[in-house]
Scaffold this motif. Structure first.
Motif, mmCIF file in Angstrom:
data_model
loop_
_atom_site.group_PDB
_atom_site.id
_atom_site.type_symbol
_atom_site.label_atom_id
_atom_site.label_comp_id
_atom_site.label_asym_id
_atom_site.label_seq_id
_atom_site.Cartn_x
_atom_site.Cartn_y
_atom_site.Cartn_z
ATOM 1 N N UNK A 22 0.927 -1.202 0.015
ATOM 2 C CA UNK A 22 0.010 0.076 0.048
ATOM 3 C C UNK A 22 0.822 1.289 0.241
ATOM 4 N N UNK A 23 0.762 2.156 -0.814
ATOM 5 C CA UNK A 23 1.397 3.635 -1.160
ATOM 6 C C UNK A 23 0.749 4.323 -0.287
ATOM 7 N N UNK A 24 -0.515 4.490 -0.161
ATOM 8 C CA UNK A 24 -1.401 5.521 0.198
ATOM 9 C C UNK A 24 -2.730 5.035 1.072
ATOM 10 N N UNK A 25 -2.621 5.471 2.301
ATOM 11 C CA UNK A 25 -3.908 4.779 2.913
ATOM 12 C C UNK A 25 -4.555 6.214 3.473
ATOM 13 N N UNK A 26 -5.877 6.003 3.086
ATOM 14 C CA UNK A 26 -6.738 7.197 3.372
ATOM 15 C C UNK A 26 -7.755 6.678 4.434
ATOM 16 N N UNK A 27 -8.087 7.230 5.458
ATOM 17 C CA UNK A 27 -8.822 6.484 6.654
ATOM 18 C C UNK A 27 -9.914 7.537 6.937
ATOM 19 N N UNK A 44 -13.509 3.877 15.207
ATOM 20 C CA UNK A 44 -13.558 2.621 14.693
ATOM 21 C C UNK A 44 -12.624 2.337 13.425
ATOM 22 N N UNK A 45 -12.719 3.520 12.626
ATOM 23 C CA UNK A 45 -11.806 3.382 11.462
ATOM 24 C C UNK A 45 -10.373 3.624 11.510
ATOM 25 N N UNK A 97 -16.014 9.644 6.451
ATOM 26 C CA UNK A 97 -16.992 9.273 7.528
ATOM 27 C C UNK A 97 -18.429 9.277 6.757
ATOM 28 N N UNK A 98 -19.240 8.170 6.561
ATOM 29 C CA UNK A 98 -20.549 8.302 6.251
ATOM 30 C C UNK A 98 -20.387 8.622 4.713
ATOM 31 N N UNK A 99 -19.405 8.484 4.043
ATOM 32 C CA UNK A 99 -19.498 8.996 2.763
ATOM 33 C C UNK A 99 -20.267 8.009 1.934
ATOM 34 N N UNK A 100 -20.838 8.405 0.863
ATOM 35 C CA UNK A 100 -21.753 7.589 -0.148
ATOM 36 C C UNK A 100 -20.534 7.346 -1.319
ATOM 37 N N UNK A 148 0.777 9.744 -8.898
ATOM 38 C CA UNK A 148 2.192 8.789 -8.678
ATOM 39 C C UNK A 148 1.810 7.739 -7.671
ATOM 40 N N UNK A 149 0.644 7.599 -7.217
ATOM 41 C CA UNK A 149 0.191 6.612 -6.109
ATOM 42 C C UNK A 149 -0.198 5.401 -7.013
ATOM 43 N N UNK A 150 0.703 4.191 -6.814
ATOM 44 C CA UNK A 150 0.236 3.016 -7.538
ATOM 45 C C UNK A 150 -0.981 2.262 -6.909
ATOM 46 N N UNK A 151 -0.905 2.058 -5.559
ATOM 47 C CA UNK A 151 -1.976 1.326 -4.629
ATOM 48 C C UNK A 151 -2.465 2.112 -3.586
ATOM 49 N N UNK A 152 -3.678 2.299 -3.605
ATOM 50 C CA UNK A 152 -4.452 3.139 -2.578
ATOM 51 C C UNK A 152 -5.335 2.477 -1.651
ATOM 52 N N UNK A 153 -5.292 2.483 -0.545
ATOM 53 C CA UNK A 153 -6.261 1.752 0.369
ATOM 54 C C UNK A 153 -7.072 2.860 1.053
ATOM 55 N N UNK A 154 -8.656 2.591 1.064
ATOM 56 C CA UNK A 154 -9.497 3.409 1.666
ATOM 57 C C UNK A 154 -10.114 2.625 2.981
ATOM 58 N N UNK A 155 -10.188 3.078 4.096
ATOM 59 C CA UNK A 155 -10.541 2.545 5.100
ATOM 60 C C UNK A 155 -11.898 3.435 5.647
ATOM 61 N N UNK A 156 -13.071 2.878 5.397
ATOM 62 C CA UNK A 156 -14.094 3.543 5.633
ATOM 63 C C UNK A 156 -15.424 2.676 6.108
ATOM 64 N N UNK A 157 -16.817 3.263 5.602
ATOM 65 C CA UNK A 157 -17.629 2.498 6.234
ATOM 66 C C UNK A 157 -18.893 2.003 4.997
ATOM 67 N N UNK A 158 -19.729 1.303 5.497
ATOM 68 C CA UNK A 158 -20.871 1.020 4.440
ATOM 69 C C UNK A 158 -22.194 1.843 4.873
ATOM 70 N N UNK A 159 -23.061 2.026 4.116
ATOM 71 C CA UNK A 159 -23.284 1.229 2.711
ATOM 72 C C UNK A 159 -22.266 1.661 1.560
ATOM 73 N N UNK A 160 -21.670 2.929 1.538
ATOM 74 C CA UNK A 160 -20.721 3.578 0.735
ATOM 75 C C UNK A 160 -19.819 2.683 0.202
ATOM 76 N N UNK A 161 -19.007 1.953 0.704
ATOM 77 C CA UNK A 161 -17.938 1.268 0.219
ATOM 78 C C UNK A 161 -18.401 0.168 -0.798
#
Length: 158
Positions: free
Chosen positions: A43-48, A53-54, A78-81, A95-108
């Protein structure tokens, strides 16, 4: 990649944003990071999300990775659709190859479905790995391939 936060306390006497992980969540959150490491996902970039809890899920994941990615806490998660999550993706550095988003449902789950055209239900601690050929700014519905989904769980006792 996207990761739904681990299991949180449902009956905790605080605002939703400040709900902590439940015991089960504290056990399962590190498994997501371990899975990423064991399957060669760097993971190059992690957005949380800024929700507690996230953030706790994020800390557990980071502790399992071999190399620490750039970490950005993003209140938009937070609470994103799905539309808001897509805006976040459009703004990722090219220039980010792999990004990881840590978030919530139902949006994800909605986002993964829109991008891949495949319906998914991301339970707590579940991840989806998607690939695309376009730059982040060109991410659009139907232009990603859902490579896999996984919900790491501890082994059950015999």
């Amino acid at each position: 990649m996207v990761l739904r936060h681990a299991k949180s306390e449902r009956n905790h006497p605080v605002d939703d944003h400040e709900r902590p992980l439940a015991e089960r969540g504290r056990r399962e959150a590190p498994l997501a990071g371990r899975w990423l490491r064991e399957h060669g996902h760097r993971v190059d970039l992690l957005r949380c999300s800024t929700a507690l809890r996230a953030r706790q899920t994020c800390e557990a994941v980071l502790a399992e990775l071999e190399t620490a990615p750039e970490l950005v806490s993003d209140p938009r998660l937070y609470g994103a659709d799905a539309a808001t999550l897509l805006e976040v993706i459009h703004g990722l550095p090219e220039d980010t190859h792999t990004a990881l988003l840590i978030a919530h449902n139902p949006g994800l789950s909605e986002l993964v479905g829109a991008l891949s055209g495949q319906e998914v239900e991301l339970k707590t601690s579940a991840m989806a790995v998607l690939e695309q050929e376009t730059p982040w700014s060109g991410t659009a519905p139907g232009h990603s391939v859902l490579v896999e989904t996984v919900t790491p769980r501890p082994p059950t006792a015999p």
